[in-house]
Design a protein around this motif. Structure first.
Motif, short mmCIF file in Angstrom:
data_model
loop_
_atom_site.label_atom_id
_atom_site.label_comp_id
_atom_site.label_asym_id
_atom_site.label_seq_id
_atom_site.Cartn_x
_atom_site.Cartn_y
_atom_site.Cartn_z
N SER A 26 0.84 -1.18 0.00
CA SER A 26 0.00 0.00 0.00
C SER A 26 0.88 1.24 0.00
N TYR A 28 -0.38 4.14 1.47
CA TYR A 28 -0.76 4.97 2.60
C TYR A 28 0.12 4.66 3.80
N TRP A 378 -12.36 -6.14 2.79
CA TRP A 378 -13.28 -5.07 2.37
C TRP A 378 -14.47 -4.95 3.31
N ARG A 381 -13.51 -2.53 5.99
CA ARG A 381 -13.62 -1.14 5.52
C ARG A 381 -15.09 -0.68 5.52
N ALA A 385 -16.91 2.37 7.79
CA ALA A 385 -17.71 3.46 7.19
C ALA A 385 -19.13 3.45 7.75
N GLU A 423 -4.35 -2.66 5.36
CA GLU A 423 -4.55 -1.83 4.17
C GLU A 423 -5.98 -1.33 4.08
N GLU A 427 -7.25 2.55 4.00
CA GLU A 427 -8.21 3.08 3.01
C GLU A 427 -9.39 3.73 3.71
N ALA A 428 -9.88 3.11 4.78
CA ALA A 428 -11.01 3.70 5.53
C ALA A 428 -10.63 5.06 6.09
N ASN A 430 -8.08 7.09 4.96
CA ASN A 430 -7.67 8.07 3.95
C ASN A 430 -8.71 8.34 2.87
N GLU A 431 -9.57 7.37 2.59
CA GLU A 431 -10.54 7.56 1.51
C GLU A 431 -11.96 7.75 2.03
N ASP A 432 -12.28 7.15 3.18
CA ASP A 432 -13.64 7.31 3.74
C ASP A 432 -13.63 8.28 4.93
N TYR A 433 -12.47 8.76 5.31
CA TYR A 433 -12.31 9.73 6.41
C TYR A 433 -12.91 9.25 7.72
#
Ligand code: NAG
Ligand code: NAG
Ligand code: NAG
Ligand code: NAG
Ligand code: NAG
Ligand code: NAG
Ligand code: NAG
Ligand code: NAG
Length: 497
Positions: A26, A28, A378, A381, A385, A423, A427-428, A430-433
């Motif tokens: 990754s 991130y 996934w 993640r 969210a 990872e 993603e949660a 950095n991408e879903d805040y």
């Protein structure tokens, strides 16, 4: 069937996952203030079950009185012997380089029969020593007050189904706050109410194994939520300022994915019954149990001829008192399941008949090396969210995440599990805040896995349970995690297919 055959059966039903060595990495990184650590609990590691004034708890009771309850007929009498070897444990944590260590206090070590008179000085001293040893190595202690080992005498009063538990738990908590709040920044009141109440009082999966589903589980939940809230208020009013600390509750949550596009409502109902039962009263804007639970259980109860719902009611004062009593959402997460509607099959009283869904692993999902859980990063993640969206973006501490095998030193499936879940976590964030602030790998070392004894192993370190010295040996996953912590990135790992 004898214990050896049961263990062989467990091994046979496990399907060894196929691993292809595609390297994943990754981009991130974990920020410098994100905390990476590991977790354990008292009964699972301490041993010394009858030493230094400790009283018997429900796990001592069930393992001694019905040894066949545990697959390999083992118990936690000695476990990893951490009561004597905590300095060695701290050295392992230092070697891993963790920012924090999550452990729990054994209630019956502090109050041998549960009643809050004359705390056992040797019990108080043990956790003082552990906390001081951690701080000396710059490791932040995260203390769980209750991780399932209820003093047996309190179970004989009905345990968490007795509303007197609110007072008893608060007095026990006060003693911990009095003695340790000068050094503890992260407090967790209770670990996994779902496993305590629904699986220990409703089902027989954990002690006290009552099997009174649809009744005892709801009574337990009700008293447990009130107990948590009372301790939080005590902390918030009197102890928070001593160390600018935070306090929360840890809930277990799988991700419930709809089995088909028609099943979103069933999946959401399963999330509400299994997570919302405890999260809604504390984290939602309106408080109280989820409306869908009140509706379904109320209707089932009246169909069964009852004049009141089996789900107890909070008064409006209680709803206000419980709401907002957690500075963070402590999350234990292991796996995901598909979900579909499954109408109550008969008129019998049970949590499942109230919920009216079924859950299963998709056959295409890879399984862990013990064949216990599916590996679905996934889903982690999506769950993160969902918590963010359902409960107004709480701070989240991931207080457990991990997978079992049978104790391999080259534990490549565990490396893949940690790599892919970390990872998904990045993603949660950095991408879903999602506001996740820490992550604890379960577990530091192999330990007593409740009903599965020493068969299922979750450790970064292997522990030889037949060697009286209980040596700890680093597995491949320990080196992998050490590298994640040192570099603040997820290194490459074998991908699962
Ligand atoms: C990481 O960055 C490199 C270079 O920018 C890129 O080629 C690669 O696809 C990225 N990897 C991931 C998992 O996003
Ligand atoms: C503690 O339990 C062990 C068995 O696990 C027993 O041999 C020992 O005598 C007990 N000690 C005390 C002080 O009761
Ligand atoms: C530990 O807690 C007990 C019970 O509340 C109390 O009597 C004792 O003074 C406390 N010790 C310290 C050092 O605060
Ligand atoms: C207390 O902790 C919070 C974070 O939890 C931090 O923002 C704040 O600056 C701290 N206050 C003091 C006085 O250290
Ligand atoms: C519960 O019963 C009421 C009255 O019969 C009905 O209107 C409602 O749809 C039912 N709700 C559920 C969730 O079954
Ligand atoms: C915690 O204490 C603060 C400050 O006294 C107060 O504003 C807040 O409402 C309290 N939290 C709860 C949930 O009662
Ligand atoms: C009724 O359903 C429950 C839960 O689904 C099940 O355990 C029980 O065996 C069923 N009883 C009958 C008589 O079918
Ligand atoms: C565990 O310890 C026993 C007793 O010392 C020893 O015979 C055995 O080889 C050890 N097993 C492993 C895997 O190290």
């Amino acid at each position: 069937m004898g214990p050896n055959n049961k263990v062989i059966l467990l091994r046979l039903i496990s399907l060894i996952s196929l691993i292809t060595y595609t390297e994943c990495a990754s981009n991130y990184t974990f920020s410098s203030d994100f905390l990476l650590g590991t977790a354990t609990s008292s009964y699972q590691i301490e041993g010394a079950w009858n030493e230094s004034g400790k009283g018997g708890n429900i796990w001592d009771f069930i393992t001694h009185n019905t040894p066949e309850y545990v697959y390999d007929e083992s118990n936690g009498d000695i476990a990893c012997d951490s009561y004597h070897k905590y300095e060695e444990d701290v050295a392992l944590l230092k070697e891993l380089g963790v920012d924090f260590y999550r452990f729990s206090v054994s209630w019956s070590r502090i109050y041998p029969n549960g009643y809050p008179y004359n705390p056992n000085a040797e019990g108080i001293a043990y956790y003082n020593n552990l906390i001081d040893a951690l701080l000396a190595q710059n490791i932040t202690p995260m203390l769980t007050m209750y991780h399932w080992d209820l003093p047996q005498r309190l179970q004989e009063l009905g345990g968490w189904t007795n509303s007197y538990m609110v007072q008893l738990f608060t007095e026990y908590a006060r003693t911990l706050l009095e003695n340790y709040s000068d050094r503890i920044k992260y407090w967790i009141t209770i670990n996994e109410p779902y496993q305590i109440c629904n699986q220990g009082y409703g089902e027989i999966a954990y002690a006290p194994a009552l099997g009174m589903s649809g009744r005892a589980d709801y009574l337990c939940a009700h008293n447990l939520l009130k107990s948590h809230a009372e301790v939080y208020h005590l902390f918030n009013d009197t102890y928070r300022s001593k160390n600018n600390a935070t306090m929360g509750i840890t809930l277990s949550a799988s991700w419930y994915e709809p089995g088909s596009s028609e099943e979103e409502e069933a999946a959401e109902r399963a999330r509400q019954f299994r997570i919302g039962l405890y999260a809604n009263p504390i984290f939602s804007t309106n408080g109280d149990y989820p409306q869908v639970m009140k509706d379904y259980i109320g209707n089932q109860s009246s169909a069964q001829g009852l004049s009141k719902s089996r789900l107890p009611q909070f008064t409006s004062d209680e709803i206000e008192y419980i709401k907002g009593t957690s500075d963070f959402f402590g999350l234990n997460h292991y796996t995901s399941r598909l979900t579909r509607n499954s109408p109550a099959s008969n008129n019998s009283v049970s949590f499942d008949n109230d919920l009216q869904t079924e859950q299963w692993f998709d056959s295409s999902w890879p399984m862990d090396a013990a064949g216990r859980n599916a590996i679905v990063p996934w889903g982690f993640r999506k769950l993160l969210a969902w918590i963010k969206n359902t409960y107004n973006s709480p701070v989240i501490h991931v207080t457990e995440n991990g997978c079992p095998d049978f104790g391999e030193l080259e534990d490549n499936v565990r490396v893949s599990y940690y790599g892919s879940y970390l990872e998904a976590l990045l993603e949660a964030i950095n991408e879903d805040y999602v506001d996740v602030q820490s992550y604890a790998a379960w577990s530091l070392m192999d330990n007593f896995e409740w009903r599965y004894g020493y068969v299922y192993r979750y450790g970064l370190y292997y522990v030889n349970m037949t060697d009286p010295n209980r040596p700890r040996i680093a597995k491949s996953s320990a080196a992998f995690y050490q590298d994640v912590i040192a570099n603040r990135v997820v290194g490459s790992y074998p991908s699962l297919s």
